[in-house]
Design an enzyme around this catalytic site. Structure first.
Site, PDB file in Angstrom:
ATOM      1  CB  ALA A   1     -21.251 -90.642  98.494  1.00 42.76           C
ATOM      2  CB  CYS A   2     -17.900 -88.140  96.103  1.00 41.78           C
ATOM      3  SG  CYS A   2     -17.153 -87.869  97.722  1.00 41.78           S
ATOM      4  CB  SER A   3     -21.293 -90.234  92.358  1.00 38.90           C
ATOM      5  OG  SER A   3     -20.043 -90.871  92.332  1.00 38.90           O
ATOM      6  CB  SER A   4     -24.660 -86.281  95.110  1.00 43.67           C
ATOM      7  OG  SER A   4     -24.670 -87.228  96.147  1.00 43.67           O
TER       8      SER A   4
ATOM      9  CB  SER B   1     -18.502 -84.351  98.948  1.00 44.01           C
ATOM     10  OG  SER B   1     -19.242 -85.542  98.787  1.00 44.01           O
TER      11      SER B   1
END
Length: 373
Positions: free
Chosen positions: A155-158, A333
């Site tokens: 998710a947004c930490s990718s 993101s």
């Protein structure tokens, strides 16, 4: 074991932008039509009337003023309220590949590298437009890169998770350099008919070159001092869209097949977790928070970023210390923290300590300590 640097970053920004005022005009037109169509049911108490949005509400709630999008017309059409991105043939580059190439070419240029210098591609993003073949392998083919490629999603930490995966490969000698890209068409999974979230996301793509320090020639180098990751399961940010939807007809078109979140719970849970992870990460590397010259944080909500840095520094941070791109890009993101990094790095003097951090669904949190060469 090789020392590792980030030697170049890149950014792809879509041509179209939507202001809060434009978004609100479309949303309120939809609200007016819905309430008119359901007037009798609303009067009987069977249907709840929808409430209009406002540009002032959006900016106060998030800090967002506008967002870049891959398609503007479809989003602003009150009868559609979703981007219109026609399917491409299998012989054409996909939308994510196209965006990734735009960011990657800029990153390669800043790093002073060509495709021949890259040994692997990682596509790390929240929403992949297909299951297979991997978008990363498509990007690899489009750029003429030999080696390997794979997709990953945290998710947004990718992006921070992707940086660690790339740095590990380079450090262990499995690759001379890795291209890590984050193509995000966030508007594709956003419910533009939901007042609480219709304004959150925008589209963009970022790219990062991670390579061996002894091979780097760029003037934009940052030593990767250390990386640290954390995940903790939560349903407070979720998207249930997937290939099994066709096996459960009752769920087709349901609200949870787009982005949903419990915003207040996310704020309460995530802010202290991020501050604690960064503080612990710095302490483990015998570094002081006060020595960090810049925090490139995930760009999801302005109040979240203010609170996280305040917890770390014990005071309000300046915009120089914690740059904001959220106002014009919205939440992109995994690309958000890298956009902040890309746009706010050249002014740092050599030796400057900095932290790149992203956080989001999972929950997932990543911290990357960097030092400018």
């Amino acid at each position: 074991m090789h020392n590792v640097v980030i030697s170049g970053t890149g950014l792809y920004t879509p041509a179209n932008s939507i202001s809060n005022e434009e978004l609100v005009q479309s949303f309120n037109a939809y609200v007016a039509q819905f309430n008119a169509d359901n007037a009798d049911a609303i009067e009987r108490g069977e249907v709840q009337a929808l409430t209009e949005s406002s540009a002032a509400f959006i900016e106060k709630a998030s800090g967002i003023k506008s967002r870049f999008v891959m398609d503007k017309e479809g989003i602003l059409d009150p009868q559609r309220m979703a981007p219109r991105l026609p399917e491409r043939t299998n012989d054409e580059w996909s939308v994510l590949c196209q965006m990734a190439i735009g960011a990657a070419e800029q990153a390669l240029q800043r790093a002073g590298k060509t495709a021949a210098d890259i040994d692997g591609v990682i596509v790390a993003c929240s929403n992949l437009q297909r299951a297979y073949p991997a978008i990363a392998i498509e990007v690899q083919e489009a750029l003429g890169i030999e080696g390997f490629g794979f997709d990953m999603n945290v998710a947004c930490s990718s992006a921070t998770f992707g940086i660690q995966a790339a740095a590990n490969s380079v450090q262990l000698g499995q690759a001379r350099a890795i291209l890590m890209v984050n193509p995000e068409v966030c508007t594709g999974h956003l419910n533009f008919r939901d007042r609480d979230s219709h304004f959150i996301f925008g589209d963009a793509a970022t790219a990062v070159i991670i390579e061996r320090a002894d091979l780097a020639t760029s003037k934009y180098q940052f030593d990767v001092v250390s990386t640290k990751l954390l995940t903790k399961f939560s349903n407070n940010i979720r998207n249930n869209f997937g290939f099994l939807n066709r096996a459960a007809e009752e769920g087709v078109g349901a609200r949870d097949k787009l982005f949903v979140q419990e915003g207040r719970k996310v704020f309460r849970d995530v802010c202290p977790m991020v501050a604690e992870l960064i503080a612990t990460h710095l302490d483990e590397n015998k570094l002081n928070v006060s020595d960090v010259k810049r925090f490139w944080l995930h760009q999801a909500n302005l109040s979240m970023n203010h609170l996280i840095v305040k917890k770390l520094l014990g005071r309000e941070a300046t915009e120089v210390e914690a740059p904001v791109i959220l106002d014009t890009y919205a939440n992109t993101s995994s690309a958000g923290s890298v956009i902040a990094f890309h746009k706010n790095q050249d002014d740092l003097p050599a030796g400057s300590l900095a932290v790149l951090s992203s956080f989001g669904a999972g929950y997932s949190i990543g911290s990357v300590i960097l030092r400018k060469r």
